[in-house]
Write a protein that holds these residues in place. Structure first.
Motif, PDB file in Angstrom:
ATOM      1  N   ARG A 140      15.777  -3.474  -3.506  1.00  0.00           N
ATOM      2  CA  ARG A 140      14.302  -3.929  -3.914  1.00  0.00           C
ATOM      3  C   ARG A 140      13.372  -4.207  -2.622  1.00  0.00           C
ATOM      4  O   ARG A 140      12.453  -3.842  -2.355  1.00  0.00           O
ATOM      5  N   VAL A 141      14.176  -5.072  -1.682  1.00  0.00           N
ATOM      6  CA  VAL A 141      13.589  -5.384  -0.294  1.00  0.00           C
ATOM      7  C   VAL A 141      13.116  -4.186   0.332  1.00  0.00           C
ATOM      8  O   VAL A 141      12.415  -4.112   1.128  1.00  0.00           O
ATOM      9  N   ALA A 142      14.337  -3.391   0.363  1.00  0.00           N
ATOM     10  CA  ALA A 142      14.225  -1.955   1.219  1.00  0.00           C
ATOM     11  C   ALA A 142      13.091  -0.982   0.671  1.00  0.00           C
ATOM     12  O   ALA A 142      12.220  -0.494   1.540  1.00  0.00           O
ATOM     13  N   SER A 143      12.969  -1.113  -0.428  1.00  0.00           N
ATOM     14  CA  SER A 143      11.678  -0.487  -1.112  1.00  0.00           C
ATOM     15  C   SER A 143      10.296  -1.062  -0.682  1.00  0.00           C
ATOM     16  O   SER A 143       9.310  -0.396  -0.471  1.00  0.00           O
ATOM     17  N   LEU A 144      10.309  -2.373  -0.714  1.00  0.00           N
ATOM     18  CA  LEU A 144       9.276  -3.080  -0.354  1.00  0.00           C
ATOM     19  C   LEU A 144       8.762  -2.929   1.185  1.00  0.00           C
ATOM     20  O   LEU A 144       7.732  -2.768   1.668  1.00  0.00           O
ATOM     21  N   LEU A 145       9.825  -2.799   2.170  1.00  0.00           N
ATOM     22  CA  LEU A 145       9.715  -2.668   3.258  1.00  0.00           C
ATOM     23  C   LEU A 145       9.245  -1.460   3.544  1.00  0.00           C
ATOM     24  O   LEU A 145       8.232  -1.305   4.582  1.00  0.00           O
ATOM     25  N   ARG A 146       9.587  -0.271   2.881  1.00  0.00           N
ATOM     26  CA  ARG A 146       9.156   1.086   3.062  1.00  0.00           C
ATOM     27  C   ARG A 146       7.540   1.113   2.692  1.00  0.00           C
ATOM     28  O   ARG A 146       6.903   1.668   3.397  1.00  0.00           O
ATOM     29  N   GLU A 147       7.121   0.395   1.690  1.00  0.00           N
ATOM     30  CA  GLU A 147       5.904   0.198   1.449  1.00  0.00           C
ATOM     31  C   GLU A 147       4.937  -0.562   2.200  1.00  0.00           C
ATOM     32  O   GLU A 147       3.692  -0.056   2.557  1.00  0.00           O
ATOM     33  N   HIS A 148       5.342  -1.542   2.956  1.00  0.00           N
ATOM     34  CA  HIS A 148       4.824  -2.202   3.992  1.00  0.00           C
ATOM     35  C   HIS A 148       4.513  -1.542   5.313  1.00  0.00           C
ATOM     36  O   HIS A 148       3.542  -1.307   5.664  1.00  0.00           O
ATOM     37  N   HIS A 149       5.640  -0.620   5.503  1.00  0.00           N
ATOM     38  CA  HIS A 149       5.618   0.263   6.415  1.00  0.00           C
ATOM     39  C   HIS A 149       4.562   1.524   6.555  1.00  0.00           C
ATOM     40  O   HIS A 149       3.695   1.869   7.273  1.00  0.00           O
ATOM     41  N   ALA A 150       4.802   1.832   5.289  1.00  0.00           N
ATOM     42  CA  ALA A 150       3.567   3.058   4.832  1.00  0.00           C
ATOM     43  C   ALA A 150       2.351   2.546   4.722  1.00  0.00           C
ATOM     44  O   ALA A 150       1.347   3.351   5.272  1.00  0.00           O
ATOM     45  N   ALA A 151       1.873   1.289   4.510  1.00  0.00           N
ATOM     46  CA  ALA A 151       0.789   0.717   4.569  1.00  0.00           C
ATOM     47  C   ALA A 151       0.153   0.316   5.951  1.00  0.00           C
ATOM     48  O   ALA A 151      -0.792  -0.162   6.272  1.00  0.00           O
ATOM     49  N   GLY A 152       1.089   0.643   7.064  1.00  0.00           N
ATOM     50  CA  GLY A 152       0.700   0.046   8.174  1.00  0.00           C
ATOM     51  C   GLY A 152       0.911  -1.395   8.580  1.00  0.00           C
ATOM     52  O   GLY A 152       0.417  -1.882   9.597  1.00  0.00           O
ATOM     53  N   ARG A 153       1.620  -2.007   7.893  1.00  0.00           N
ATOM     54  CA  ARG A 153       1.780  -3.716   8.227  1.00  0.00           C
ATOM     55  C   ARG A 153       3.109  -3.695   9.032  1.00  0.00           C
ATOM     56  O   ARG A 153       3.039  -4.797   9.714  1.00  0.00           O
ATOM     57  N   LEU A 154       3.909  -2.799   9.059  1.00  0.00           N
ATOM     58  CA  LEU A 154       5.039  -2.880  10.233  1.00  0.00           C
ATOM     59  C   LEU A 154       5.090  -1.532  11.072  1.00  0.00           C
ATOM     60  O   LEU A 154       4.761  -0.461  10.655  1.00  0.00           O
ATOM     61  N   THR A 155       5.515  -1.942  12.287  1.00  0.00           N
ATOM     62  CA  THR A 155       5.543  -0.931  13.246  1.00  0.00           C
ATOM     63  C   THR A 155       6.899  -0.099  13.142  1.00  0.00           C
ATOM     64  O   THR A 155       7.823  -0.806  12.313  1.00  0.00           O
ATOM     65  N   ALA A 156       7.304   0.922  13.526  1.00  0.00           N
ATOM     66  CA  ALA A 156       8.431   1.611  13.410  1.00  0.00           C
ATOM     67  C   ALA A 156       9.555   0.849  13.741  1.00  0.00           C
ATOM     68  O   ALA A 156      10.643   0.798  13.063  1.00  0.00           O
ATOM     69  N   GLU A 157       9.531   0.235  15.052  1.00  0.00           N
ATOM     70  CA  GLU A 157      10.557  -0.594  15.569  1.00  0.00           C
ATOM     71  C   GLU A 157      10.873  -1.837  14.355  1.00  0.00           C
ATOM     72  O   GLU A 157      11.859  -2.220  14.092  1.00  0.00           O
ATOM     73  N   GLU A 158       9.813  -2.564  14.049  1.00  0.00           N
ATOM     74  CA  GLU A 158       9.952  -3.450  12.903  1.00  0.00           C
ATOM     75  C   GLU A 158      10.488  -3.168  11.979  1.00  0.00           C
ATOM     76  O   GLU A 158      11.729  -4.022  11.315  1.00  0.00           O
TER      77      GLU A 158
END
Length: 151
Positions: free
Chosen positions: A16-34
């Motif tokens: 569930r946390v991995a899915s949320l992180l994917r969504e945040h990355h897709a929304a631009g809240r996380l850089t690729a490194e983060e």
């Protein structure tokens, strides 16, 4: 994730946390490194507290909300079908209408139930009471009610 942060995390919690992180990355809240760093930490997390730490600076996301949930769709027109338009090659076949499939299913199941009942009556192993009527009559009534326009 509410609860005691010392509780061990399950595979479902990590997913569930991995899915949320994917969504945040897709929304631009996380850089690729983060994103990659947090994903590695999420997959290695042992407790719910470790997973909570990964999400503390990110807003909540509802993973079950569809992207087009806010779009309004026109209601289907009577007789509208997902089948391809009839090109005239199938003149002998009945034209698809809403309800034809449900009536065909009803007829098939009704025939099966009446057959089972009749065999039981003829062989003496069944009851004379037409038990199948308790199922099929309300069912066909519901099908007919749903097909009436404007009600």
């Amino acid at each position: 994730m509410p609860g005691d942060p010392r509780i061990r995390a399950s595979d479902a919690d990590r997913d569930r946390v991995a899915s949320l992180l994917r969504e945040h990355h897709a929304a631009g809240r996380l850089t690729a490194e983060e994103f990659h760093e947090r994903m590695d930490r999420a997959l290695e997390a042992k407790t719910l507290g470790e997973l909570d730490e990964l999400m503390t600076d990110l807003p909540a996301i509802d993973l079950y909300q569809l992207p087009d949930a806010s779009l309004r769709r026109a209601p289907p027109r009577p007789g509208q079908s997902l089948l391809p338009a009839d090109t005239g090659r199938h003149e002998g076949l009945a034209k698809f209408r809403p309800g034809n499939a449900s009536i065909a299913i009803w007829l098939t199941i009704t025939t099966s139930m009446v057959s089972v009942w009749a065999v039981g009556v003829v062989t003496g192993g069944g009851t004379w009471f037409p038990w199948w009527a308790l199922i099929v009559l309300p069912w066909i009534w519901a099908i007919i009610r749903r097909q009436r326009p404007g009600e």
